[in-house]
Design a protein around this motif. Structure first.
Motif, PDB file in Angstrom:
ATOM      1  N   GLY A  69       0.743  -1.387   0.032  1.00 38.84           N
ATOM      2  CA  GLY A  69      -0.047  -0.242   0.055  1.00 38.84           C
ATOM      3  C   GLY A  69       0.795   1.410   0.035  1.00 38.84           C
ATOM      4  N   GLU A  70       0.182   2.304   0.165  1.00 39.78           N
ATOM      5  CA  GLU A  70       0.925   3.613  -0.050  1.00 39.78           C
ATOM      6  C   GLU A  70       0.838   4.210   1.317  1.00 39.78           C
ATOM      7  N   VAL A  71       1.845   4.991   1.921  1.00 36.12           N
ATOM      8  CA  VAL A  71       1.834   5.394   3.286  1.00 36.12           C
ATOM      9  C   VAL A  71       2.632   6.767   3.080  1.00 36.12           C
ATOM     10  N   ASP A  72       2.456   7.632   4.168  1.00 37.12           N
ATOM     11  CA  ASP A  72       2.938   8.930   4.349  1.00 37.12           C
ATOM     12  C   ASP A  72       4.336   8.840   5.278  1.00 37.12           C
ATOM     13  N   ALA A  73       5.572   9.012   4.788  1.00 40.38           N
ATOM     14  CA  ALA A  73       6.703   8.744   5.683  1.00 40.38           C
ATOM     15  C   ALA A  73       7.336  10.017   5.895  1.00 40.38           C
ATOM     16  N   ARG A  74       7.772  10.269   7.096  1.00 37.54           N
ATOM     17  CA  ARG A  74       8.577  11.353   7.547  1.00 37.54           C
ATOM     18  C   ARG A  74      10.086  11.384   7.514  1.00 37.54           C
ATOM     19  N   THR A  75      10.513  12.018   6.724  1.00 33.42           N
ATOM     20  CA  THR A  75      12.012  12.054   6.618  1.00 33.42           C
ATOM     21  C   THR A  75      12.882  12.559   7.888  1.00 33.42           C
ATOM     22  N   LYS A  76      14.031  12.341   8.050  1.00 34.06           N
ATOM     23  CA  LYS A  76      14.821  12.957   8.973  1.00 34.06           C
ATOM     24  C   LYS A  76      14.848  14.401   9.163  1.00 34.06           C
ATOM     25  N   ASP A  77      14.738  14.913   7.827  1.00 38.55           N
ATOM     26  CA  ASP A  77      14.838  16.321   7.997  1.00 38.55           C
ATOM     27  C   ASP A  77      13.502  17.198   7.874  1.00 38.55           C
ATOM     28  N   SER A  78      12.271  16.367   8.281  1.00 40.14           N
ATOM     29  CA  SER A  78      11.013  16.594   8.621  1.00 40.14           C
ATOM     30  C   SER A  78      10.057  16.922   7.180  1.00 40.14           C
ATOM     31  N   ARG A  79      10.759  16.473   6.096  1.00 36.29           N
ATOM     32  CA  ARG A  79       9.711  16.208   4.989  1.00 36.29           C
ATOM     33  C   ARG A  79       8.736  15.291   5.040  1.00 36.29           C
ATOM     34  N   THR A  80       7.632  15.252   4.492  1.00 36.14           N
ATOM     35  CA  THR A  80       6.708  14.225   4.298  1.00 36.14           C
ATOM     36  C   THR A  80       6.908  13.653   2.717  1.00 36.14           C
ATOM     37  N   LEU A  81       7.042  12.371   2.614  1.00 29.59           N
ATOM     38  CA  LEU A  81       7.068  11.675   1.318  1.00 29.59           C
ATOM     39  C   LEU A  81       5.926  10.657   1.236  1.00 29.59           C
ATOM     40  N   HIS A  82       5.519  10.707   0.203  1.00 37.85           N
ATOM     41  CA  HIS A  82       4.220   9.550  -0.228  1.00 37.85           C
ATOM     42  C   HIS A  82       5.154   8.312  -0.825  1.00 37.85           C
ATOM     43  N   ILE A  83       5.096   7.314  -0.111  1.00 31.68           N
ATOM     44  CA  ILE A  83       5.662   6.149  -0.344  1.00 31.68           C
ATOM     45  C   ILE A  83       4.814   4.883  -0.704  1.00 31.68           C
ATOM     46  N   ASP A  84       5.232   4.249  -1.885  1.00 32.77           N
ATOM     47  CA  ASP A  84       4.636   2.938  -2.146  1.00 32.77           C
ATOM     48  C   ASP A  84       5.461   1.893  -1.209  1.00 32.77           C
ATOM     49  N   LEU A  85       4.910   1.006  -0.798  1.00 34.90           N
ATOM     50  CA  LEU A  85       5.574   0.195   0.251  1.00 34.90           C
ATOM     51  C   LEU A  85       4.858  -1.103   0.071  1.00 34.90           C
ATOM     52  N   SER A  86       6.102  -2.118  -0.115  1.00 32.49           N
ATOM     53  CA  SER A  86       5.709  -3.621  -0.204  1.00 32.49           C
ATOM     54  C   SER A  86       6.541  -4.252   0.904  1.00 32.49           C
ATOM     55  N   ILE A  87       5.992  -5.051   1.557  1.00 35.11           N
ATOM     56  CA  ILE A  87       6.543  -5.916   2.703  1.00 35.11           C
ATOM     57  C   ILE A  87       6.112  -7.440   2.584  1.00 35.11           C
ATOM     58  N   PHE A  88       7.006  -8.306   2.854  1.00 32.23           N
ATOM     59  CA  PHE A  88       6.757  -9.828   2.751  1.00 32.23           C
ATOM     60  C   PHE A  88       7.492 -10.448   3.800  1.00 32.23           C
TER      61      PHE A  88
END
Length: 290
Positions: A69-88
């Motif tokens: 799915g897609e999640v919002d990720a917070r970077t170390k320098d406080s930017r917000t990225l939209h991430i396509d994440l796949s975990i298995f």
């Protein structure tokens, strides 16, 4: 071999255990989020992901051993990225302990482009429904919603319409706030200022009225809010005007989006002119044949 593949991968890759403890991450993962493996290991709780997304991921892993799915990720320098994440899940060779491998890809720009396309498509559709100034209410409503979706920081937004067929020109202004009406300016200096900005056909950006107030707007604009930044963007019949309580509120990217919005407004008002001329032609034709 797998180590070499992970290290060379352009996608961000991380390996963690059933408790969510990071075991390994590749250079692309560190570049994406800014966190080293030691920083990820030392974190008492996930610092890169919201609690809501963390719960969603954990629930999916517990139920099926996988997440996509897609999640919002917070970077170390406080930017917000939209991430396509796949975990298995994978099993470790030695002790058959389950591990999880996550692949992350930054889709922030793609999501931004999709959002922008949707905003402008809706605005253009609303503009195409305009048959006269009375239809402007719907356009202004969609405009406000679009500005919010685009993440443009503003306090007030409005339109200044110029009638340059008279000398001096006449200016009417309309706020995008619900229930707003047209106000005809009785201040020659304000009319002249907007007329000059319109004739220049480039954005006129006053970044901070406390530093530079070339049109003496501060006393008027700050009667209701501590306005600091103002921008006027010309379109075919006047200017699109926005202000903000934040100095230098409008970035270069914001100005490009606002100029595109001004172009959409131009097409709407030109459509009104075309319809008006068409109606006049039809009326003259009827008069002739009658």
């Amino acid at each position: 071999l797998y180590q070499a593949i992970i290290t060379a991968s352009d996608d961000a890759v991380a390996i963690f255990d059933c408790e969510g403890n990071f075991l390994e991450n590749n250079p692309a993962h560190e570049k994406l989020l800014g966190y080293s493996l030691d920083e990820l290991r030392d974190a008492a709780k996930p610092t890169w992901c919201s609690p809501q997304d963390t719960e969603r991921i954990a629930a999916s892993l517990q139920a099926s051993g996988a997440f996509r799915g897609e999640v919002d990720a917070r970077t170390k320098d406080s930017r917000t990225l939209h991430i396509d994440l796949s975990i298995f899940a994978v099993m470790a060779d030695a002790d058959e302990t389950r591990r999880f491998v996550g692949f992350a890809r930054d889709v922030t720009e793609r999501k931004r482009e999709e959002r922008n396309r949707q905003v402008f498509q809706r605005l253009r559709e609303q503009v195409l429904m305009m048959h006269g100034e009375a239809d402007l209410d719907g356009v202004l409503t969609v405009l406000e919603e679009g500005l919010q979706a685009l993440g443009i920081d503003y306090q007030n937004c409005g339109i200044n319409l110029l009638d340059v067929s008279t000398d001096p020109p006449v200016m009417r202004s309309r706020s995008s706030a619900p229930g707003g009406g047209w106000i005809t300016s009785d201040t020659p200096r304000a009319v002249q200022a907007v007329h000059d900005m319109w004739r220049r056909q480039t954005p006129t950006y006053r970044r901070d009225l406390h530093v530079d107030d070339p049109f003496d707007e501060r006393p008027y604009l700050q009667t209701r809010a501590p306005i600091r930044a103002v921008v006027d963007l010309p379109f075919s019949h006047g200017t699109l005007a926005l202000n903000s309580t934040t100095p230098s509120a409008f970035s270069d990217a914001d100005l490009l989006l606002l100029q595109e919005i001004s172009g959409v407004l131009s097409s709407g008002f030109q459509r009104i002119d075309d319809l008006r001329r068409l109606a006049q032609s039809e009326e003259r034709y009827r008069t002739l044949i009658e």
